[in-house]
Design a protein around this motif. Structure first.
Motif, PDB file in Angstrom:
ATOM      1  N   GLU A 152      96.269  33.097 137.051  1.00  0.00           N
ATOM      2  CA  GLU A 152      97.193  32.026 137.433  1.00  0.00           C
ATOM      3  C   GLU A 152      98.051  32.460 138.617  1.00  0.00           C
ATOM      4  OE1 GLU A 152      98.681  28.604 134.447  1.00  0.00           O
ATOM      5  OE2 GLU A 152      99.934  30.403 134.416  1.00  0.00           O
ATOM      6  N   HIS A 173      91.163  25.027 138.067  1.00  0.00           N
ATOM      7  CA  HIS A 173      90.859  25.373 136.680  1.00  0.00           C
ATOM      8  C   HIS A 173      91.294  26.798 136.366  1.00  0.00           C
ATOM      9  CE1 HIS A 173      88.803  25.539 132.831  1.00  0.00           C
ATOM     10  NE2 HIS A 173      88.177  26.622 133.217  1.00  0.00           N
ATOM     11  N   ASP A 195      86.312  26.587 127.187  1.00  0.00           N
ATOM     12  CA  ASP A 195      87.358  25.778 127.821  1.00  0.00           C
ATOM     13  C   ASP A 195      87.108  24.282 127.716  1.00  0.00           C
ATOM     14  OD1 ASP A 195      88.523  28.161 128.605  1.00  0.00           O
ATOM     15  OD2 ASP A 195      87.721  28.083 130.641  1.00  0.00           O
ATOM     16  N   ARG A 224      90.589  26.595 121.997  1.00  0.00           N
ATOM     17  CA  ARG A 224      90.540  26.714 123.455  1.00  0.00           C
ATOM     18  C   ARG A 224      91.269  27.976 123.911  1.00  0.00           C
ATOM     19  NH1 ARG A 224      94.832  21.874 124.832  1.00  0.00           N
ATOM     20  NH2 ARG A 224      93.245  20.658 123.756  1.00  0.00           N
ATOM     21  N   GLU A 263      96.095  28.398 128.640  1.00  0.00           N
ATOM     22  CA  GLU A 263      96.058  27.594 129.854  1.00  0.00           C
ATOM     23  C   GLU A 263      96.070  28.422 131.126  1.00  0.00           C
ATOM     24  OE1 GLU A 263      98.471  24.120 130.091  1.00  0.00           O
ATOM     25  OE2 GLU A 263      98.362  23.732 127.936  1.00  0.00           O
ATOM     26  N   ALA A 296      92.850  25.880 132.742  1.00  0.00           N
ATOM     27  CA  ALA A 296      93.984  24.981 132.924  1.00  0.00           C
ATOM     28  C   ALA A 296      93.829  23.679 132.160  1.00  0.00           C
ATOM     29  CB  ALA A 296      94.163  24.679 134.410  1.00  0.00           C
ATOM     30  N   ARG A 297      94.966  23.140 131.740  1.00  0.00           N
ATOM     31  CA  ARG A 297      95.037  21.804 131.133  1.00  0.00           C
ATOM     32  C   ARG A 297      95.931  20.878 131.964  1.00  0.00           C
ATOM     33  NH1 ARG A 297      91.193  20.837 126.951  1.00  0.00           N
ATOM     34  NH2 ARG A 297      90.286  22.922 126.843  1.00  0.00           N
ATOM     35  N   ASP A 298      96.365  21.373 133.096  1.00  0.00           N
ATOM     36  CA  ASP A 298      97.090  20.552 134.055  1.00  0.00           C
ATOM     37  C   ASP A 298      96.079  20.105 135.100  1.00  0.00           C
ATOM     38  OD1 ASP A 298      98.616  19.422 136.051  1.00  0.00           O
ATOM     39  OD2 ASP A 298     100.025  21.083 136.241  1.00  0.00           O
TER      40      ASP A 298
END
Length: 296
Positions: free
Chosen positions: A97, A129, A157, A282, A285, A289-291
């Motif tokens: 990230e 991602h 994911d 899962r 994040e 990613a989930r954003d």
């Protein structure tokens, strides 16, 4: 370009089964280039990767390399769960990230030379991602075993389709001896569903050493015999774009010469992650990613 299947696909339709009792080979059921394409993307369509020898200038490389060195040396970053360390030496292996940790790398993600190419390949707006910096110092840094990224991103994911592209941008010289990226050209045309269930919290082990989702020696031999292996070398600032299903890996670095890169994964906003297809939960994040906010 490859046509999508005529039948409609819901988010939970599993076109690419994996992590079952046996290995399963599934022909690719998605396009490689989702946008209009063109001659400049012919190699990507055919081989599953595209090399850009001079994506960044020397001055730009210097800026990103300084930022990588700063992050690796920062004790707060080292203590963050997003930092992965080598088991043997305790040195930092990856920082995930990185576009959220560092505004310097966030600017790289938004650079039109980078995100624009991702939109061109995927035919839509894109989000990140996953992003990370990878560090391979000399004298024993371990490699990444052969794998298809999509196998993990699908299984753990919840990415439904092969509408994801990665770019690896070299921040140090890539020699043919210091653990460079290897890809099997054309392997992106076949999905290799691996055998074996996914352990809970598998990411804690797999980010250091892949186990679940690892192809068998027999399958890898068959793919290598069919497609061969390409090793990427080049100056700092060079980039390699590769399809999410390309079989790839890298060896250990036992030379004195470090190999570091920044790795960005763009996914189509039309391919947003759902629940994992072959994992009990899962991944965090910062890994998947989930954003799904488009990069602007």
């Amino acid at each position: 370009m490859t046509d999508v299947l005529n039948a409609p696909t819901t988010d939970r339709t599993d076109l690419y089964p994996t992590r079952g009792t046996d290995e399963v080979l599934t022909p690719r059921r998605d396009p490689v280039v989702w946008g209009p394409g063109g001659p400049h993307l012919d190699a990507y369509e055919r081989d599953g990767f595209l090399a850009e020898p001079g994506l960044l200038t020397d001055d730009e490389v210097a800026v990103y390399k300084r930022e990588l060195d700063r992050l690796i040396a920062d004790p707060a970053v080292r203590q963050d769960e997003r930092a992965i360390v080598e088991r043997a030496t305790g040195s930092v292996r990856s920082v995930f990230e990185v576009h959220r940790i560092s505004e310097v790398f966030a600017r790289l993600v938004r650079d039109e030379r980078v995100v624009g190419r991702a939109r061109e390949i995927l035919g839509s707006d894109v989000y990140v991602h996953q992003s990370r910096i990878n560090v391979k110092p000399g004298f024993g840094a371990s490699g990444f075993y052969w794998h298809s990224d999509f196998e993990t991103w699908h299984a753990e994911d919840g990415l439904p389709r092969m509408r994801t592209v990665s770019v690896s941008i070299a921040l140090t010289e890539n020699y043919d001896t210091n653990g460079g990226l290897m890809i099997m050209p054309g392997s992106h045309r076949t999905f290799l569903g691996c055998a074996g269930a996914t352990p809970k919290d598998n990411y804690k082990r797999s980010l250091q050493m892949q186990d679940a989702g690892t192809p068998s020696d027999e399958a890898l031999t068959s793919l290598a015999d069919a497609h061969g292996i390409r090793l990427f070398t080049g100056r700092a600032g060079s980039a390699t774009w590769f399809d999410c299903n390309a079989m790839h890996g890298s060896g250990d670095n036992i030379t004195p010469y470090p190999r570091s890169n920044v790795f960005i994964v763009f996914n189509s906003v039309e391919n947003a992650a759902v629940e994992p297809f072959a994992a009990p939960v899962r991944r965090p994040e910062f890994i998947g990613a989930r954003d799904f906010t488009p990069v602007r």
